[in-house]
Motif scaffolding. Structure first.
Motif, PDB file in Angstrom:
ATOM      1  N   LEU A  42      13.119  21.288  16.766  1.00  0.00           N
ATOM      2  CA  LEU A  42      12.308  21.584  16.062  1.00  0.00           C
ATOM      3  C   LEU A  42      12.358  23.158  15.103  1.00  0.00           C
ATOM      4  CD1 LEU A  42      10.041  20.230  18.423  1.00  0.00           C
ATOM      5  CD2 LEU A  42       8.102  20.647  16.514  1.00  0.00           C
ATOM      6  N   THR A  43      11.978  22.899  14.135  1.00  0.00           N
ATOM      7  CA  THR A  43      12.369  24.572  13.239  1.00  0.00           C
ATOM      8  C   THR A  43      10.777  24.906  12.621  1.00  0.00           C
ATOM      9  OG1 THR A  43      12.683  23.734  11.312  1.00  0.00           O
ATOM     10  CG2 THR A  43      14.393  24.037  12.602  1.00  0.00           C
ATOM     11  N   ALA A  44      11.002  26.651  12.855  1.00  0.00           N
ATOM     12  CA  ALA A  44       9.196  26.919  12.064  1.00  0.00           C
ATOM     13  C   ALA A  44       9.923  27.599  11.302  1.00  0.00           C
ATOM     14  CB  ALA A  44       8.305  27.347  12.798  1.00  0.00           C
ATOM     15  N   GLU A  45       9.511  27.898   9.903  1.00  0.00           N
ATOM     16  CA  GLU A  45       9.658  28.558   8.671  1.00  0.00           C
ATOM     17  C   GLU A  45       8.820  29.727   8.884  1.00  0.00           C
ATOM     18  OE1 GLU A  45      11.838  26.853   5.268  1.00  0.00           O
ATOM     19  OE2 GLU A  45      11.802  24.790   6.750  1.00  0.00           O
ATOM     20  N   VAL A  46       9.157  30.864   8.540  1.00  0.00           N
ATOM     21  CA  VAL A  46       8.998  32.005   7.885  1.00  0.00           C
ATOM     22  C   VAL A  46       7.964  31.915   6.904  1.00  0.00           C
ATOM     23  CG1 VAL A  46       7.900  33.949   7.884  1.00  0.00           C
ATOM     24  CG2 VAL A  46       9.574  34.014   9.954  1.00  0.00           C
ATOM     25  N   LEU A  86       1.727  26.601  12.649  1.00  0.00           N
ATOM     26  CA  LEU A  86       1.060  26.300  11.198  1.00  0.00           C
ATOM     27  C   LEU A  86      -0.070  27.654  11.529  1.00  0.00           C
ATOM     28  CD1 LEU A  86       0.992  22.907   9.263  1.00  0.00           C
ATOM     29  CD2 LEU A  86       2.218  24.953   9.495  1.00  0.00           C
ATOM     30  N   GLU A  87      -0.456  27.576  12.905  1.00  0.00           N
ATOM     31  CA  GLU A  87      -1.374  28.207  12.989  1.00  0.00           C
ATOM     32  C   GLU A  87      -1.265  29.420  12.982  1.00  0.00           C
ATOM     33  OE1 GLU A  87      -4.552  27.240  16.335  1.00  0.00           O
ATOM     34  OE2 GLU A  87      -4.728  24.884  15.501  1.00  0.00           O
ATOM     35  N   ALA A  88      -0.068  30.585  14.038  1.00  0.00           N
ATOM     36  CA  ALA A  88       0.432  30.962  14.357  1.00  0.00           C
ATOM     37  C   ALA A  88       0.896  32.287  12.658  1.00  0.00           C
ATOM     38  CB  ALA A  88       1.192  30.596  14.971  1.00  0.00           C
ATOM     39  N   GLY A  89       0.886  31.322  11.964  1.00  0.00           N
ATOM     40  CA  GLY A  89       1.615  31.616  10.419  1.00  0.00           C
ATOM     41  C   GLY A  89       2.979  31.354   9.609  1.00  0.00           C
ATOM     42  N   PHE A  90       3.058  30.452  10.372  1.00  0.00           N
ATOM     43  CA  PHE A  90       4.759  29.997   9.959  1.00  0.00           C
ATOM     44  C   PHE A  90       4.119  29.231   8.680  1.00  0.00           C
ATOM     45  CE2 PHE A  90       5.961  30.706  14.475  1.00  0.00           C
ATOM     46  CZ  PHE A  90       7.497  31.767  14.305  1.00  0.00           C
ATOM     47  N   SER A  91       5.195  28.796   7.917  1.00  0.00           N
ATOM     48  CA  SER A  91       4.590  28.565   6.988  1.00  0.00           C
ATOM     49  C   SER A  91       4.867  27.189   6.256  1.00  0.00           C
ATOM     50  CB  SER A  91       5.668  29.141   5.221  1.00  0.00           C
ATOM     51  OG  SER A  91       7.366  29.094   5.490  1.00  0.00           O
ATOM     52  N   ARG A  92       5.773  26.455   7.494  1.00  0.00           N
ATOM     53  CA  ARG A  92       6.556  25.030   7.474  1.00  0.00           C
ATOM     54  C   ARG A  92       7.604  24.951   9.112  1.00  0.00           C
ATOM     55  NH1 ARG A  92       9.381  22.094   2.816  1.00  0.00           N
ATOM     56  NH2 ARG A  92       9.824  19.415   3.737  1.00  0.00           N
ATOM     57  N   VAL A  93       7.192  23.788   8.976  1.00  0.00           N
ATOM     58  CA  VAL A  93       7.379  23.265  10.768  1.00  0.00           C
ATOM     59  C   VAL A  93       7.724  22.220  10.470  1.00  0.00           C
ATOM     60  CG1 VAL A  93       6.841  22.410  12.765  1.00  0.00           C
ATOM     61  CG2 VAL A  93       5.690  24.297  11.557  1.00  0.00           C
ATOM     62  N   ARG A  94       9.497  21.646  10.647  1.00  0.00           N
ATOM     63  CA  ARG A  94      10.200  20.126  10.536  1.00  0.00           C
ATOM     64  C   ARG A  94      10.465  20.354  11.143  1.00  0.00           C
ATOM     65  NH1 ARG A  94      13.211  20.873   4.598  1.00  0.00           N
ATOM     66  NH2 ARG A  94      12.453  23.031   4.550  1.00  0.00           N
ATOM     67  N   VAL A  95      11.199  18.692  11.962  1.00  0.00           N
ATOM     68  CA  VAL A  95      11.463  17.954  12.849  1.00  0.00           C
ATOM     69  C   VAL A  95      12.230  17.424  13.038  1.00  0.00           C
ATOM     70  CG1 VAL A  95      10.580  16.168  15.494  1.00  0.00           C
ATOM     71  CG2 VAL A  95       9.061  17.271  14.288  1.00  0.00           C
ATOM     72  N   TRP A  96      14.234  17.308  13.899  1.00  0.00           N
ATOM     73  CA  TRP A  96      14.752  17.012  13.376  1.00  0.00           C
ATOM     74  C   TRP A  96      15.477  16.175  14.776  1.00  0.00           C
ATOM     75  CZ3 TRP A  96      17.675  19.215   9.265  1.00  0.00           C
ATOM     76  CH2 TRP A  96      17.212  20.716   8.683  1.00  0.00           C
ATOM     77  N   ALA A  97      15.976  15.207  14.615  1.00  0.00           N
ATOM     78  CA  ALA A  97      15.876  13.992  15.502  1.00  0.00           C
ATOM     79  C   ALA A  97      17.617  13.379  15.115  1.00  0.00           C
ATOM     80  CB  ALA A  97      15.287  12.878  15.475  1.00  0.00           C
ATOM     81  N   GLU A  98      18.555  13.317  16.374  1.00  0.00           N
ATOM     82  CA  GLU A  98      19.980  13.713  15.889  1.00  0.00           C
ATOM     83  C   GLU A  98      20.213  11.827  15.532  1.00  0.00           C
ATOM     84  OE1 GLU A  98      23.693  13.543  18.596  1.00  0.00           O
ATOM     85  OE2 GLU A  98      21.768  12.987  18.835  1.00  0.00           O
ATOM     86  N   GLN A  99      21.367  11.079  14.259  1.00  0.00           N
ATOM     87  CA  GLN A  99      21.268  10.520  13.785  1.00  0.00           C
ATOM     88  C   GLN A  99      21.917   9.218  14.907  1.00  0.00           C
ATOM     89  OE1 GLN A  99      19.246   9.176  11.075  1.00  0.00           O
ATOM     90  NE2 GLN A  99      18.457  10.659  12.086  1.00  0.00           N
ATOM     91  N   GLU A 100      21.567   7.762  14.597  1.00  0.00           N
ATOM     92  CA  GLU A 100      22.345   7.063  15.276  1.00  0.00           C
ATOM     93  C   GLU A 100      23.664   6.220  14.727  1.00  0.00           C
ATOM     94  OE1 GLU A 100      19.565   4.914  18.043  1.00  0.00           O
ATOM     95  OE2 GLU A 100      19.291   6.225  19.063  1.00  0.00           O
ATOM     96  N   ASP A 101      24.632   5.749  15.079  1.00  0.00           N
ATOM     97  CA  ASP A 101      25.188   5.021  14.185  1.00  0.00           C
ATOM     98  C   ASP A 101      24.566   2.987  14.287  1.00  0.00           C
ATOM     99  OD1 ASP A 101      26.486   3.614  17.065  1.00  0.00           O
ATOM    100  OD2 ASP A 101      27.896   4.811  16.725  1.00  0.00           O
ATOM    101  N   GLU A 102      25.500   2.215  14.051  1.00  0.00           N
ATOM    102  CA  GLU A 102      25.486   0.963  13.779  1.00  0.00           C
ATOM    103  C   GLU A 102      24.959  -0.158  14.767  1.00  0.00           C
ATOM    104  OE1 GLU A 102      28.794  -0.674  12.714  1.00  0.00           O
ATOM    105  OE2 GLU A 102      27.595  -0.527  10.920  1.00  0.00           O
TER     106      GLU A 102
END
Length: 271
Positions: A267-271, A227-243
């Motif tokens: 992680l994704t960082a969107e411009v 965010l300090e570098a200027g990206f507008s949004r950062v998301r974290v993505w995790a793999e889902q598990e079954d039961e």
């Protein structure tokens, strides 16, 4: 024994990673990603898979180690061109360059995988990399990273698993052992030294085929610096598990992550 062959089989999964990048970009931006910049590209197998899966795609691979990129061109890209009858090399440009100094053209996507960016050990250095990555992206571009952590990460560790080439080319299809060793960790600086070793069935070994001197970056630190570098949004993505607790291959954006021995996320960082 070629360490690059063994590493690709043990560590990399370009088919899955390219699919995740393409699907996630489409979800975030509502269009197809066609141009890629692969930072710390090594043998550039991600770039190859990127152009191989869509005839419209182009890729730029950036790395400081030209011999490794040359190996990728000789052993991966040109043989793929010959096997498929398609000139993938015409849509892949490999550059011996510094990821801190982006060069035109701007791309839809940038990736920095396998924790390579952990070579930057200060906030200023890592922020500079993120700023350079952003400068190399188009107006709706996305930077993709991966990260890992967990309660076992700060402890010396040596674990091994068997790997086999499903196509029977590497090591004549015989299994080999991949070993990951966490040598030491300094809680004052978060510096960590690690190594990868390989061993064949006959006992022959490549000791320290790859070595790493990293700073372990936490997810809050990464989010703040992006965010300090200027990206507008950062998301974290995790793999889902079954039961049953098995991995499903489906990744979702998360706002909470349960700690465990070892966890791994995108992680994704969107411009």
């Amino acid at each position: 024994m070629d360490r690059h062959d063994l590493y690709e089989l043990s560590v990399q999964d370009p088919e899955t990673e390219v699919a995740f990048v393409a699907e996630t970009f489409r979800k975030l931006r509502g269009r197809e990603a066609l141009s890629l910049r692969e930072g710390f590209c090594g043998t550039a197998v991600f770039s190859l898979e990127w152009v191989r899966t869509d005839e419209r795609r182009t890729a730029i691979g950036v790395d400081l180690h030209k011999p490794t990129m040359s190996w990728g061109m000789r052993k991966r890209i040109r043989p793929a061109c010959k096997a498929d009858g398609v000139d993938y090399a015409a849509r892949i440009e490999l550059r011996k360059a510094n990821v801190l100094e982006p060069e035109p053209p701007r791309t839809d996507v940038a990736v920095g995988y396998n924790f390579s960016y952990w070579c930057f050990k200060t906030r200023d250095q890592l922020r500079a990399y993120f700023e350079a990555a952003k400068a190399g992206l188009v107006e709706d571009g996305v930077l993709f990273l991966d990260a890992y952590g967990g309660s076992e990460m700060s402890m010396p560790d040596h674990n091994a698993r068997q790997v086999v080439d499903p196509e029977g080319v590497v090591n004549d299809g015989e299994p080999f052992t991949y070993e990951w060793e966490q040598l030491d960790y300094d809680p004052l600086t978060h510096d960590m030294n690690c190594a990868i070793h390989f061993e064949l069935e006959d006992g022959s070994r490549i000791e320290e085929a790859y070595t790493y001197s990293w700073r372990v970056w936490s997810l809050p630190e990464l989010r703040e610096l992006l965010l300090e570098a200027g990206f507008s949004r950062v998301r974290v993505w995790a793999e889902q598990e079954d039961e049953d607790g098995d991995e499903t291959g489906v990744y979702t954006s998360i706002t909470r992550l349960d700690n465990r021995g070892v966890w791994w996320v995108y992680l994704t960082a969107e411009v």
